[in-house]
Design a protein around this motif. Structure first.
Motif, PDB file in Angstrom:
ATOM      1  N   ASP A 164     -25.662  -3.112  15.579  1.00  0.00           N
ATOM      2  CA  ASP A 164     -26.134  -2.319  16.717  1.00  0.00           C
ATOM      3  C   ASP A 164     -26.000  -0.816  16.484  1.00  0.00           C
ATOM      4  N   GLY A 165     -25.604  -0.448  15.262  1.00  0.00           N
ATOM      5  CA  GLY A 165     -25.506   0.962  14.921  1.00  0.00           C
ATOM      6  C   GLY A 165     -24.144   1.581  15.135  1.00  0.00           C
ATOM      7  N   GLU A 166     -23.194   0.815  15.661  1.00  0.00           N
ATOM      8  CA  GLU A 166     -21.860   1.356  15.894  1.00  0.00           C
ATOM      9  C   GLU A 166     -21.127   1.544  14.566  1.00  0.00           C
ATOM     10  N   ARG A 167     -20.445   2.671  14.434  1.00  0.00           N
ATOM     11  CA  ARG A 167     -19.606   2.952  13.278  1.00  0.00           C
ATOM     12  C   ARG A 167     -18.146   2.699  13.650  1.00  0.00           C
ATOM     13  N   VAL A 168     -17.506   1.818  12.900  1.00  0.00           N
ATOM     14  CA  VAL A 168     -16.107   1.463  13.170  1.00  0.00           C
ATOM     15  C   VAL A 168     -15.259   1.915  11.985  1.00  0.00           C
ATOM     16  N   GLY A 169     -14.244   2.701  12.265  1.00  0.00           N
ATOM     17  CA  GLY A 169     -13.341   3.162  11.225  1.00  0.00           C
ATOM     18  C   GLY A 169     -12.112   2.287  11.141  1.00  0.00           C
ATOM     19  N   ASP A 170     -11.822   1.769   9.955  1.00  0.00           N
ATOM     20  CA  ASP A 170     -10.663   0.899   9.752  1.00  0.00           C
ATOM     21  C   ASP A 170      -9.848   1.428   8.579  1.00  0.00           C
ATOM     22  N   ASN A 171      -8.675   0.858   8.386  1.00  0.00           N
ATOM     23  CA  ASN A 171      -7.815   1.244   7.271  1.00  0.00           C
ATOM     24  C   ASN A 171      -7.203  -0.011   6.672  1.00  0.00           C
ATOM     25  N   THR A 172      -7.637  -0.354   5.441  1.00  0.00           N
ATOM     26  CA  THR A 172      -7.064  -1.516   4.760  1.00  0.00           C
ATOM     27  C   THR A 172      -5.972  -1.116   3.771  1.00  0.00           C
ATOM     28  N   ASP A 173      -5.746   0.200   3.597  1.00  0.00           N
ATOM     29  CA  ASP A 173      -4.657   0.637   2.724  1.00  0.00           C
ATOM     30  C   ASP A 173      -3.303   0.190   3.265  1.00  0.00           C
ATOM     31  N   LEU A 174      -3.141   0.270   4.588  1.00  0.00           N
ATOM     32  CA  LEU A 174      -1.843  -0.063   5.184  1.00  0.00           C
ATOM     33  C   LEU A 174      -1.494  -1.545   4.981  1.00  0.00           C
ATOM     34  N   PRO A 175      -2.320  -2.490   5.450  1.00  0.00           N
ATOM     35  CA  PRO A 175      -1.991  -3.903   5.194  1.00  0.00           C
ATOM     36  C   PRO A 175      -2.074  -4.265   3.718  1.00  0.00           C
ATOM     37  N   GLY A 176      -2.934  -3.554   2.960  1.00  0.00           N
ATOM     38  CA  GLY A 176      -3.002  -3.810   1.530  1.00  0.00           C
ATOM     39  C   GLY A 176      -1.704  -3.451   0.830  1.00  0.00           C
ATOM     40  N   ALA A 177      -1.074  -2.356   1.260  1.00  0.00           N
ATOM     41  CA  ALA A 177       0.212  -1.959   0.684  1.00  0.00           C
ATOM     42  C   ALA A 177       1.300  -2.965   1.015  1.00  0.00           C
ATOM     43  N   VAL A 178       1.298  -3.466   2.247  1.00  0.00           N
ATOM     44  CA  VAL A 178       2.275  -4.494   2.624  1.00  0.00           C
ATOM     45  C   VAL A 178       2.131  -5.715   1.715  1.00  0.00           C
ATOM     46  N   ALA A 179       0.898  -6.182   1.522  1.00  0.00           N
ATOM     47  CA  ALA A 179       0.660  -7.358   0.685  1.00  0.00           C
ATOM     48  C   ALA A 179       1.043  -7.100  -0.766  1.00  0.00           C
ATOM     49  N   ALA A 180       0.732  -5.896  -1.267  1.00  0.00           N
ATOM     50  CA  ALA A 180       1.051  -5.566  -2.658  1.00  0.00           C
ATOM     51  C   ALA A 180       2.563  -5.560  -2.891  1.00  0.00           C
ATOM     52  N   ILE A 181       3.302  -4.993  -1.957  1.00  0.00           N
ATOM     53  CA  ILE A 181       4.760  -4.933  -2.101  1.00  0.00           C
ATOM     54  C   ILE A 181       5.359  -6.329  -2.062  1.00  0.00           C
ATOM     55  N   ARG A 182       4.959  -7.114  -1.092  1.00  0.00           N
ATOM     56  CA  ARG A 182       5.570  -8.424  -0.921  1.00  0.00           C
ATOM     57  C   ARG A 182       5.129  -9.413  -2.000  1.00  0.00           C
ATOM     58  N   GLU A 183       4.026  -9.138  -2.668  1.00  0.00           N
ATOM     59  CA  GLU A 183       3.645  -9.967  -3.803  1.00  0.00           C
ATOM     60  C   GLU A 183       4.619  -9.773  -4.968  1.00  0.00           C
ATOM     61  N   ARG A 184       5.175  -8.574  -5.093  1.00  0.00           N
ATOM     62  CA  ARG A 184       6.033  -8.237  -6.226  1.00  0.00           C
ATOM     63  C   ARG A 184       7.522  -8.380  -5.958  1.00  0.00           C
ATOM     64  N   THR A 185       7.937  -8.268  -4.688  1.00  0.00           N
ATOM     65  CA  THR A 185       9.376  -8.327  -4.411  1.00  0.00           C
ATOM     66  C   THR A 185       9.645  -8.775  -2.980  1.00  0.00           C
TER      67      THR A 185
END
Length: 267
Positions: free
Chosen positions: A87-108
């Motif tokens: 419908d033309g709406e622009r939605v701003g999101d941030n996947t860096d934050l949850p991506g960082a959580v997943a990256a950290i918990r994958e390693r330790t």
């Protein structure tokens, strides 16, 4: 993928690998868009576009160019994923934050209570907020220019947990005392003295993936290392799912990224 510089970005490799794995006839390309150029780029898009990945210097510029922000983009004060609805709406999101959580918990799975973050930009904000979500209660930001870290400090202090945030100069001489050190600074800023000051920190999070390894990453041979590719893959997986509405093939995307990085290191 939009940003400046952009030629080094592995995001096209990851997303294209995901499309190929699922048999999707989609395209994903990198476009150099300097600071101040995002509005003009957006005005030229048609309805064939589903979304954009944004890197520096556009993550904060996008805040004023969307119709709606997700809670995590508002919390981070940065947009790395811009969704273009039918419908033309622009939605701003941030996947860096949850991506960082997943990256950290994958390693330790180590408990993390204190963090030292090198740098004070948008990536420092997202990773810092991820660490606070994981239980960090004390954050020390080490920066070259304290005035330029104001948005990151404000975002971290606004977290409902009431995290203690301190700011200091990057060039201090004392060893770092923290459970995790996060570097968001260029590899050429990682001097021997700075790397030595991080030697006793048990978890190293290096947000860069190119060049690899950075001096800090190379020093972490006997410690937990979360790499820039870990962060890139996990945030890209979330972007992929937002763009396509399909579960992302994490394994295929990670393998493609690792192969591309290996090719660069031998070139």
């Amino acid at each position: 993928m939009l940003g400046d510089p952009i030629a080094h970005s592995l995001s096209p490799v990851l997303h294209r690998a995901g499309y190929a794995e699922l048999g999707l006839d989609w395209t994903y390309d990198a476009h150099r868009v300097p600071a101040g150029g995002l509005a003009a780029f957006l005005s030229g898009l048609d309805d064939s576009w589903r979304g954009l990945s944004l890197t520096m210097p556009l993550k904060r510029e996008a805040l004023d160019l969307v119709d709606r922000l997700t809670d995590r983009a508002r919390t981070a004060g940065a947009v790395n994923t811009l969704l273009l609805d039918a419908d033309g709406e622009r939605v701003g999101d941030n996947t860096d934050l949850p991506g960082a959580v997943a990256a950290i918990r994958e390693r330790t799975s180590l408990p993390l209570a204190s963090a030292a973050i090198l740098g004070g930009g948008a990536t420092a904000t997202s990773v810092g907020l991820a660490l606070v979500d994981l239980g960090v209660t004390s954050v020390e930001l080490l920066v070259r220019d304290e005035a330029r870290a104001g948005e990151t400090v404000a975002a971290l202090r606004a977290h409902p947990s009431g995290v203690d945030v301190r700011v200091g100069p990057l060039a201090v001489a004392e060893p770092l005392a923290a459970d995790v050190v996060v570097s968001t600074i260029p590899a050429d800023a990682q001097t021997g003295d700075l790397v030595a000051r991080c030697a006793d920190v048990p978890v190293v999070f290096e947000a860069l993936y190119d060049p690899w390894p950075t001096p800090l990453a190379a020093s972490a041979t006997d410690r937990v290392l979360v790499g820039g590719l870990d962060l890139l893959v996990h945030q890209a997986v979330l972007q992929f799912e937002l763009f396509t509405g399909r579960p992302a093939p994490l394994g295929a995307m990670r393998a493609a990224g690792a192969q591309a990085l290996a090719g660069r290191s031998t070139a």
